[in-house]
Design a protein around this motif. Structure first.
Motif, PDB file in Angstrom:
ATOM      1  N   GLN A 325      12.591   1.957 -11.266  1.00  0.00           N
ATOM      2  CA  GLN A 325      11.427   1.161 -11.337  1.00  0.00           C
ATOM      3  C   GLN A 325      11.673  -0.020 -12.215  1.00  0.00           C
ATOM      4  O   GLN A 325      10.388  -1.061 -12.006  1.00  0.00           O
ATOM      5  N   LYS A 326      12.485  -0.222 -12.948  1.00  0.00           N
ATOM      6  CA  LYS A 326      12.648  -1.622 -13.802  1.00  0.00           C
ATOM      7  C   LYS A 326      12.909  -2.886 -12.851  1.00  0.00           C
ATOM      8  O   LYS A 326      12.495  -3.903 -13.345  1.00  0.00           O
ATOM      9  N   HIS A 327      13.061  -2.619 -11.567  1.00  0.00           N
ATOM     10  CA  HIS A 327      13.302  -3.923 -10.606  1.00  0.00           C
ATOM     11  C   HIS A 327      12.314  -4.310  -9.780  1.00  0.00           C
ATOM     12  O   HIS A 327      12.092  -5.299  -9.508  1.00  0.00           O
ATOM     13  N   ILE A 328      11.206  -3.281  -9.706  1.00  0.00           N
ATOM     14  CA  ILE A 328      10.031  -3.550  -8.833  1.00  0.00           C
ATOM     15  C   ILE A 328       9.234  -4.782  -9.540  1.00  0.00           C
ATOM     16  O   ILE A 328       8.931  -5.641  -8.635  1.00  0.00           O
ATOM     17  N   VAL A 380       6.430  -5.691  -3.028  1.00  0.00           N
ATOM     18  CA  VAL A 380       6.771  -4.223  -2.442  1.00  0.00           C
ATOM     19  C   VAL A 380       6.072  -3.096  -3.269  1.00  0.00           C
ATOM     20  O   VAL A 380       5.673  -3.298  -4.389  1.00  0.00           O
ATOM     21  N   LYS A 381       5.682  -2.333  -2.356  1.00  0.00           N
ATOM     22  CA  LYS A 381       4.767  -1.095  -2.939  1.00  0.00           C
ATOM     23  C   LYS A 381       5.377   0.214  -2.766  1.00  0.00           C
ATOM     24  O   LYS A 381       5.716   0.411  -1.631  1.00  0.00           O
ATOM     25  N   VAL A 382       5.561   1.078  -3.593  1.00  0.00           N
ATOM     26  CA  VAL A 382       6.278   2.259  -3.662  1.00  0.00           C
ATOM     27  C   VAL A 382       5.167   3.186  -2.956  1.00  0.00           C
ATOM     28  O   VAL A 382       4.255   3.783  -3.714  1.00  0.00           O
ATOM     29  N   LEU A 383       5.153   3.788  -1.786  1.00  0.00           N
ATOM     30  CA  LEU A 383       4.359   4.793  -1.179  1.00  0.00           C
ATOM     31  C   LEU A 383       4.748   6.045  -1.562  1.00  0.00           C
ATOM     32  O   LEU A 383       3.694   7.110  -1.738  1.00  0.00           O
ATOM     33  N   ASN A 384       6.046   6.540  -1.575  1.00  0.00           N
ATOM     34  CA  ASN A 384       6.449   7.986  -1.854  1.00  0.00           C
ATOM     35  C   ASN A 384       7.871   7.773  -2.453  1.00  0.00           C
ATOM     36  O   ASN A 384       8.669   6.784  -2.277  1.00  0.00           O
TER      37      ASN A 384
END
Length: 538
Positions: A325-328, A380-384
């Motif tokens: 998550q740290k790179h998002i 960028v968005k995390v969907l799953n």
């Protein structure tokens, strides 16, 4: 001539047969970069006398040298049924058995009763043997390919490194004063060997049999020559009853990862890892340690080191997710320094399954500088998100300028940062891949071997991540699963999480086997309505 044979016999014995009572142990191996853990240790030789020099024939069978009726022969051990058979029935003694690439044969050093010592091949079907190298006294060796052998050859009182080409019969010397440990370095065209040219500090070196190039990799533990490669950057070695690891370009020195005295191992003599780095073979002397040993502190190399024992470092799924998550946010805010610092200095970036794009944090940083320059808007968005041990698989929605892309990225982490990033691209498909994967799950739980096989294409390939082939074709699939279905009456798999991308279905599965629960990730690829490839992460 008899005097010469006696010298050879005595010299070879001093190298190989000095152990009084050795046994071969098989361990489950769990790794997540910062932690290496051995579990479920089992003595698979369990035989009075000499049992040593184990190697994996494949992920099911193991070969090792074992005493039988007063002489040493080749034993073949079946991990599935915990059974042992004998490969050969010669009058001489066999040592250092290894699988010959691309053949149903093993090779071994044979020491005949008259003192003749040569390298032979042995059929795994009938034990028939054939001499491989006529004019060299090979002591230790490994296969570079199915017609090239890299070996330690006895010359006078030394072992020297030779390359033997079985096609043209040539033997070429490349190095002097080498040890007994020869290994193919994973994901390379190189062989590692131990150089003893410096008497006060032995060295692990790489060797390219095609060019003859030799380079220093690292120093060994003090006066220890037995090693094996866990992966292309991690070396294992043992001293007395302790197992150590060295992570190249990261560890400044060898670090202790396990004490094997609980398995009654007092001195580790050989090590071997399977192709998927999930199993570890250890040969070692067994017995009760003397009081002088047990009263002394554990032997640690280079006492000046203040490094802590890495067996206390654990990366769980929650921590891995936090590391990824740290790179998002830095990506979305285009903070290139913070983004790059979320990755290991030696990070590798790949296209699935293992097509290397580039490696190194600095290269990643330069590539993304250009990426941000070319794309004025990026998000960028995390969907799953799917997590398993130190692995994180994200289904991502990526927006670049006015274009939206859905992709899957597989991240591998250690305790601090991201070690590898593998992109799984979307692909066009004309059918719903979930239908056949769901059918496969249904017949799997019913233990219906015929129905199970029918869900796969005739040329189905099963891999361990990223790209190690374990099985190919209907026959191998049926053979592997039929007895498994019969032995597991409570077999049940359920989907914990699923990502669908084009023709790929990625499932995190919870499986019950004989009352025990296991988790794994399977990446199914569907072609023409059937499963054509599966890549397992477990």
């Amino acid at each position: 001539m008899k005097f010469l044979q006696l010298i050879i016999l005595t010299f070879f014995t001093s190298f190989i047969f000095s152990q009084s009572n050795t046994e071969v142990f098989l361990f489950d191996l769990e790794t997540n970069n910062s932690k290496i853990e051995l579990k479920n240790g089992k003595n698979i030789s369990n035989n009075e006398g000499y049992d040593n020099q184990p190697s994996f024939i494949d992920d099911r069978y193991i070969a090792f040298a074992s005493t039988r009726n007063g002489q040493t022969d080749i034993a073949k051990y079946d991990t599935r049924y915990s059974g042992r058979i004998w490969v050969n029935f010669t009058e001489g003694g066999e040592y250092s058995p290894l699988r010959i690439p691309n053949k149903n044969e093993v090779s071994a050093v044979r020491l005949d009763k008259d003192g003749k010592q040569r390298l032979y091949s042995y059929s795994l079907s009938n034990g028939q043997s054939t001499e491989l190298i006529n004019d060299l006294v090979v002591a230790y060796y490994t296969w570079y390919n199915d017609n090239t052998i890299v070996s330690a050859v006895i010359e006078g009182n030394e072992l020297n490194l030779y390359v033997s080409n079985l096609n043209d019969g040539t033997n070429t010397k490349y190095a002097l004063k080498v040890g007994r440990s020869f290994h193919k370095i994973p994901n390379s065209d190189l062989i590692s060997f131990v150089s003893k040219e410096k008497e006060n500090q032995w060295q692990i070196k790489s060797f390219n049999p095609k060019t003859g190039t030799i380079k220093v990799i690292a120093n060994t533990l003090d006066n220890i020559e037995d090693i094996c490669w866990l992966d292309s950057k991690t070396i294992l070695s043992g001293k007395d009853n302790n197992l150590y690891k060295l992570r190249l370009q990261r560890d400044n020195d060898w670090k202790k990862i396990a004490d094997l005295s609980t398995n009654d191992i007092t001195k580790i003599t050989r090590l071997s890892v399977n192709t998927t780095a999930t199993k570890l073979l250890i040969a070692g002397d067994i017995g009760v340690e003397t009081p002088s040993t047990t009263n002394e502190p554990a032997d640690e190399p280079n006492q000046g080191s203040n490094d802590t024992d890495e067996t206390t470092t654990v990366v769980n799924e929650t921590q891995s997710a936090e590391i990824v998550q740290k790179h998002i946010e830095p990506f979305n805010t285009r903070n290139i320094d913070a983004f790059a610092n979320a990755f290991d200095t030696d990070v590798t970036v790949n296209r699935f399954p293992n097509e290397k794009m580039y490696s190194g944090r600095n290269t990643l940083k330069e590539n993304y500088k250009q990426f941000f320059k070319n794309n004025k808007k990026s998000n960028v968005k995390v969907l799953n998100r799917m997590t398993f041990k130190n692995m994180v698989i994200d289904e991502e929605l990526v927006t670049l300028n006015n274009r939206t892309i859905r992709q899957v990225t597989i991240y591998e982490t250690d305790a601090e940062d991201i070690n590898s990033m593998t992109f799984v691209r979307n692909s066009n498909t004309t059918s719903n891949p979930e239908a056949i994967v769901n059918k496969q799950l249904e017949v799997y739980n019913q233990r219906d071997i015929d129905g199970f096989v029918k869900t796969y294409s005739s040329d189905i390939k099963l891999y361990m991540f990223p790209n190690t082939l374990n099985s190919e074709g209907h026959e191998a699939l049926r053979k592997g699963y039929a007895s498994f279905f019969e032995r597991v009456p409570d077999l049940n798999a359920e989907i914990v999480n699923r990502i669908v991308l084009g023709n790929k279905v990625i499932d995190k599965e919870k499986v019950t086997i004989n009352g025990q629960t296991f988790y794994a990730i399977a990446i199914y690829e569907v072609k023409d309505g059937l499963i054509s490839k599966v890549t397992f992460i477990q």
